[in-house]
Motif scaffolding. Structure first.
Motif, PDB file in Angstrom:
ATOM      1  N   ILE A 256       0.845  -1.192   0.000  1.00  0.00           N
ATOM      2  CA  ILE A 256       0.000   0.000   0.000  1.00  0.00           C
ATOM      3  C   ILE A 256       0.884   1.246   0.000  1.00  0.00           C
ATOM      4  CG2 ILE A 256      -1.798   1.302   1.202  1.00  0.00           C
ATOM      5  CD1 ILE A 256      -2.759  -1.311   2.421  1.00  0.00           C
ATOM      6  N   VAL A 257       0.718   2.084  -1.038  1.00  0.00           N
ATOM      7  CA  VAL A 257       1.600   3.233  -1.241  1.00  0.00           C
ATOM      8  C   VAL A 257       0.767   4.485  -1.482  1.00  0.00           C
ATOM      9  CG1 VAL A 257       3.472   4.212  -2.629  1.00  0.00           C
ATOM     10  CG2 VAL A 257       3.343   1.728  -2.265  1.00  0.00           C
ATOM     11  N   TRP A 258       1.104   5.574  -0.776  1.00  0.00           N
ATOM     12  CA  TRP A 258       0.556   6.901  -1.075  1.00  0.00           C
ATOM     13  C   TRP A 258       1.628   7.694  -1.812  1.00  0.00           C
ATOM     14  CZ3 TRP A 258       2.389  11.707   0.765  1.00  0.00           C
ATOM     15  CH2 TRP A 258       1.615  12.805   0.351  1.00  0.00           C
ATOM     16  N   TYR A 259       1.227   8.428  -2.853  1.00  0.00           N
ATOM     17  CA  TYR A 259       2.206   9.187  -3.636  1.00  0.00           C
ATOM     18  C   TYR A 259       1.665  10.578  -3.958  1.00  0.00           C
ATOM     19  CZ  TYR A 259      -0.793   7.533  -7.453  1.00  0.00           C
ATOM     20  OH  TYR A 259      -1.867   7.244  -8.251  1.00  0.00           O
ATOM     21  N   ALA A 260       2.591  11.505  -4.173  1.00  0.00           N
ATOM     22  CA  ALA A 260       2.234  12.875  -4.548  1.00  0.00           C
ATOM     23  C   ALA A 260       3.324  13.423  -5.454  1.00  0.00           C
ATOM     24  CB  ALA A 260       2.088  13.760  -3.311  1.00  0.00           C
ATOM     25  N   TYR A 261       2.889  14.108  -6.526  1.00  0.00           N
ATOM     26  CA  TYR A 261       3.816  14.702  -7.481  1.00  0.00           C
ATOM     27  C   TYR A 261       3.472  16.176  -7.678  1.00  0.00           C
ATOM     28  CZ  TYR A 261       4.773   9.847  -8.768  1.00  0.00           C
ATOM     29  OH  TYR A 261       5.110   8.529  -8.738  1.00  0.00           O
ATOM     30  N   ALA A 262       4.498  16.989  -7.755  1.00  0.00           N
ATOM     31  CA  ALA A 262       4.328  18.400  -8.092  1.00  0.00           C
ATOM     32  C   ALA A 262       5.318  18.722  -9.197  1.00  0.00           C
ATOM     33  CB  ALA A 262       4.588  19.296  -6.878  1.00  0.00           C
ATOM     34  N   GLY A 263       4.809  19.324 -10.280  1.00  0.00           N
ATOM     35  CA  GLY A 263       5.687  19.610 -11.404  1.00  0.00           C
ATOM     36  C   GLY A 263       5.192  20.797 -12.193  1.00  0.00           C
ATOM     37  N   TYR A 264       5.840  21.000 -13.327  1.00  0.00           N
ATOM     38  CA  TYR A 264       5.480  22.103 -14.214  1.00  0.00           C
ATOM     39  C   TYR A 264       5.548  21.588 -15.645  1.00  0.00           C
ATOM     40  CZ  TYR A 264       5.044  26.932 -15.798  1.00  0.00           C
ATOM     41  OH  TYR A 264       4.578  28.096 -16.357  1.00  0.00           O
ATOM     42  N   SER A 265       4.544  21.926 -16.428  1.00  0.00           N
ATOM     43  CA  SER A 265       4.511  21.437 -17.806  1.00  0.00           C
ATOM     44  C   SER A 265       5.565  22.144 -18.651  1.00  0.00           C
ATOM     45  CB  SER A 265       3.116  21.641 -18.410  1.00  0.00           C
ATOM     46  OG  SER A 265       2.759  23.003 -18.426  1.00  0.00           O
ATOM     47  N   LEU A 266       6.302  21.369 -19.437  1.00  0.00           N
ATOM     48  CA  LEU A 266       7.329  21.904 -20.320  1.00  0.00           C
ATOM     49  C   LEU A 266       6.776  22.158 -21.715  1.00  0.00           C
ATOM     50  CD1 LEU A 266      10.262  19.538 -19.297  1.00  0.00           C
ATOM     51  CD2 LEU A 266       9.633  21.753 -18.304  1.00  0.00           C
ATOM     52  N   LYS A 267       5.777  21.380 -22.098  1.00  0.00           N
ATOM     53  CA  LYS A 267       5.121  21.560 -23.385  1.00  0.00           C
ATOM     54  C   LYS A 267       3.693  21.057 -23.278  1.00  0.00           C
ATOM     55  CE  LYS A 267       5.555  20.681 -28.367  1.00  0.00           C
ATOM     56  NZ  LYS A 267       5.488  22.113 -28.694  1.00  0.00           N
ATOM     57  N   MET A 268       2.762  21.805 -23.846  1.00  0.00           N
ATOM     58  CA  MET A 268       1.365  21.426 -23.772  1.00  0.00           C
ATOM     59  C   MET A 268       0.710  21.609 -25.129  1.00  0.00           C
ATOM     60  SD  MET A 268      -1.642  22.980 -21.319  1.00  0.00           S
ATOM     61  CE  MET A 268      -0.703  22.537 -19.880  1.00  0.00           C
ATOM     62  N   ASN A 269      -0.029  20.591 -25.568  1.00  0.00           N
ATOM     63  CA  ASN A 269      -0.820  20.661 -26.793  1.00  0.00           C
ATOM     64  C   ASN A 269      -2.258  20.304 -26.445  1.00  0.00           C
ATOM     65  OD1 ASN A 269       1.236  21.249 -28.819  1.00  0.00           O
ATOM     66  ND2 ASN A 269       2.055  19.244 -28.316  1.00  0.00           N
ATOM     67  N   ASN A 270      -3.106  21.312 -26.400  1.00  0.00           N
ATOM     68  CA  ASN A 270      -4.500  21.161 -25.999  1.00  0.00           C
ATOM     69  C   ASN A 270      -5.353  21.659 -27.154  1.00  0.00           C
ATOM     70  OD1 ASN A 270      -6.707  20.682 -24.409  1.00  0.00           O
ATOM     71  ND2 ASN A 270      -6.449  22.487 -23.121  1.00  0.00           N
ATOM     72  N   ARG A 271      -6.065  20.757 -27.839  1.00  0.00           N
ATOM     73  CA  ARG A 271      -6.667  21.162 -29.101  1.00  0.00           C
ATOM     74  C   ARG A 271      -7.923  20.369 -29.446  1.00  0.00           C
ATOM     75  NH1 ARG A 271      -1.393  19.765 -32.515  1.00  0.00           N
ATOM     76  NH2 ARG A 271      -0.596  21.094 -30.878  1.00  0.00           N
ATOM     77  N   LEU A 272      -8.706  20.954 -30.334  1.00  0.00           N
ATOM     78  CA  LEU A 272      -9.839  20.283 -30.945  1.00  0.00           C
ATOM     79  C   LEU A 272      -9.407  19.778 -32.310  1.00  0.00           C
ATOM     80  CD1 LEU A 272     -12.671  22.864 -30.104  1.00  0.00           C
ATOM     81  CD2 LEU A 272     -11.845  20.958 -28.717  1.00  0.00           C
ATOM     82  N   ARG A 273      -9.930  18.593 -32.716  1.00  0.00           N
ATOM     83  CA  ARG A 273      -9.476  17.967 -33.950  1.00  0.00           C
ATOM     84  C   ARG A 273     -10.668  17.538 -34.803  1.00  0.00           C
ATOM     85  NH1 ARG A 273      -4.125  16.581 -33.575  1.00  0.00           N
ATOM     86  NH2 ARG A 273      -3.197  16.697 -31.513  1.00  0.00           N
ATOM     87  N   ASP A 274     -10.402  17.374 -36.103  1.00  0.00           N
ATOM     88  CA  ASP A 274     -11.452  16.891 -36.992  1.00  0.00           C
ATOM     89  C   ASP A 274     -11.402  15.362 -37.069  1.00  0.00           C
ATOM     90  OD1 ASP A 274      -9.383  16.192 -38.710  1.00  0.00           O
ATOM     91  OD2 ASP A 274      -9.689  17.898 -40.051  1.00  0.00           O
ATOM     92  N   LYS A 275     -12.189  14.764 -37.949  1.00  0.00           N
ATOM     93  CA  LYS A 275     -12.279  13.312 -38.024  1.00  0.00           C
ATOM     94  C   LYS A 275     -10.973  12.660 -38.480  1.00  0.00           C
ATOM     95  CE  LYS A 275     -14.133  13.268 -42.747  1.00  0.00           C
ATOM     96  NZ  LYS A 275     -15.254  12.795 -43.613  1.00  0.00           N
ATOM     97  N   ASP A 276     -10.088  13.438 -39.131  1.00  0.00           N
ATOM     98  CA  ASP A 276      -8.793  12.929 -39.569  1.00  0.00           C
ATOM     99  C   ASP A 276      -7.688  13.251 -38.573  1.00  0.00           C
ATOM    100  OD1 ASP A 276      -9.830  11.909 -42.011  1.00  0.00           O
ATOM    101  OD2 ASP A 276      -9.833  13.955 -42.821  1.00  0.00           O
ATOM    102  N   ARG A 277      -8.062  13.737 -37.376  1.00  0.00           N
ATOM    103  CA  ARG A 277      -7.136  14.108 -36.302  1.00  0.00           C
ATOM    104  C   ARG A 277      -6.303  15.337 -36.648  1.00  0.00           C
ATOM    105  NH1 ARG A 277      -7.224   9.040 -33.555  1.00  0.00           N
ATOM    106  NH2 ARG A 277      -9.273   8.250 -34.101  1.00  0.00           N
TER     107      ARG A 277
END
Length: 299
Positions: A256-277
């Motif tokens: 049984i393990v409890w874990y916690a992570y704190a970090g910072y994003s280096l690159k982010m791609n957050n997007r809407l896509r069509d049927k061909d991605r």
């Protein structure tokens, strides 16, 4: 989970694509029997935010000596709080649901090597209406595992996983290679090289562990209510992030393990896509804090 029972268009960004692809098969190298986890991504330069609750369970069935069938399931509920002003209605994307059902088979072929295969049907959708074929995806992989972490004859125990993985959410009809390498250097240090996570751990003792890490996170889901944006139709939403930071683990018991992570994003791609991605619209892609915590039951 493919380990014996013992007593975690993209082609324009090759590294991000490969990392995001391998992310979908991260559980193949984990030993979790159950896990509950919460992730939060606040946006410092935006009103948008992201949080996810995830639960996982795996049930191993011993068929014969060193041969197991593993039945599993995972559910992720993703909340996208899109509070910035967008030129379209964002209510369709506020809640995403990802449901995996998995079936794995693993057996030993020698004292050092184990083979395994895993198939994972997936529902990934906004689920605002009845489920359709567009909400259904199929993932899978085959693996070879040399797990010598408990081999007392070795000065520096290790685990090596190599394999081929396939994920229909990437839109690429070909399997891609998967590699993960772990080594325990001494009583205080270990490292893991691979995707979706690379880390270096320091063991104060066997109950308290800190680490530096770099990892990949993200999702892909069908939007049941498509949007027309600048003459293009957005039919899915995806997020892929590269994050680095610090983590802490506390082992209440060996399992049984409890874990916690704190970090910072280096690159982010957050997007809407069509049927061909292909990209239709980029959502907020500003880098931000990344917080994740959970508890797990492991072998």
């Amino acid at each position: 989970m493919l380990k014996p029972i013992k007593s975690n268009s993209l082609l324009k960004y090759p590294f991000v694509f490969l990392a995001f692809f391998a992310l979908q098969f991260a559980h193949a190298q984990l030993t979790d029997l159950a896990r509950l986890e919460y992730t939060y991504l606040p946006k410092s330069k935006s009103e948008d935010s992201f949080n996810r609750f995830r639960g996982l369970i795996n049930y191993p069935i011993k068929l014969k000596e060193d041969t197991y069938l593993v039945i599993g399931g995972e559910y992720s509920r993703i909340a996208l709080d899109l509070e910035d002003k967008y030129p379209f209605d964002t209510s369709n994307f506020k809640r995403l649901h990802i449901i995996d059902f998995s079936l794995a088979y693993t057996f030993k072929v020698s004292e050092q090597w184990r083979l395994g295969a895993k198939i994972t049907p997936r529902i990934a959708s906004t689920l605002r209406h009845e489920i359709t074929a567009n909400d259904l995806f199929l993932n899978g992989g085959v693996y070879a595992i040399a797990d010598r972490r408990d081999d007392e004859s070795l000065n520096k125990p290790y685990r090596l996983i190599i394999g081929l993985t396939y994920n229909s959410t990437t839109g690429i009809p070909l399997p891609l290679p998967f590699v993960s390498y772990f080594r325990r250097v001494n009583d205080n240090w270990s490292y893991n090289l691979g995707v979706p996570k690379t880390n270096v751990k320091y063991f104060f003792n066997e109950k308290n562990i800190i680490q530096t890490y770099a990892s990949i996170d993200g999702y892909f889901a069908n939007a049941q209510e498509a949007l027309l944006i600048d003459g293009k139709v957005a039919e899915s939403v995806s997020l892929s992030i590269i994050v680095a930071g610090l983590g802490y683990e506390h082992c209440f018991t060996d399992h049984i393990v409890w874990y916690a992570y704190a970090g910072y994003s280096l690159k982010m791609n957050n997007r809407l896509r069509d049927k061909d991605r292909e990209d239709v619209y980029n959502l907020d892609n500003d880098n931000a804090l990344y917080l994740r915590t959970g508890i797990k039951l492991k072998i």
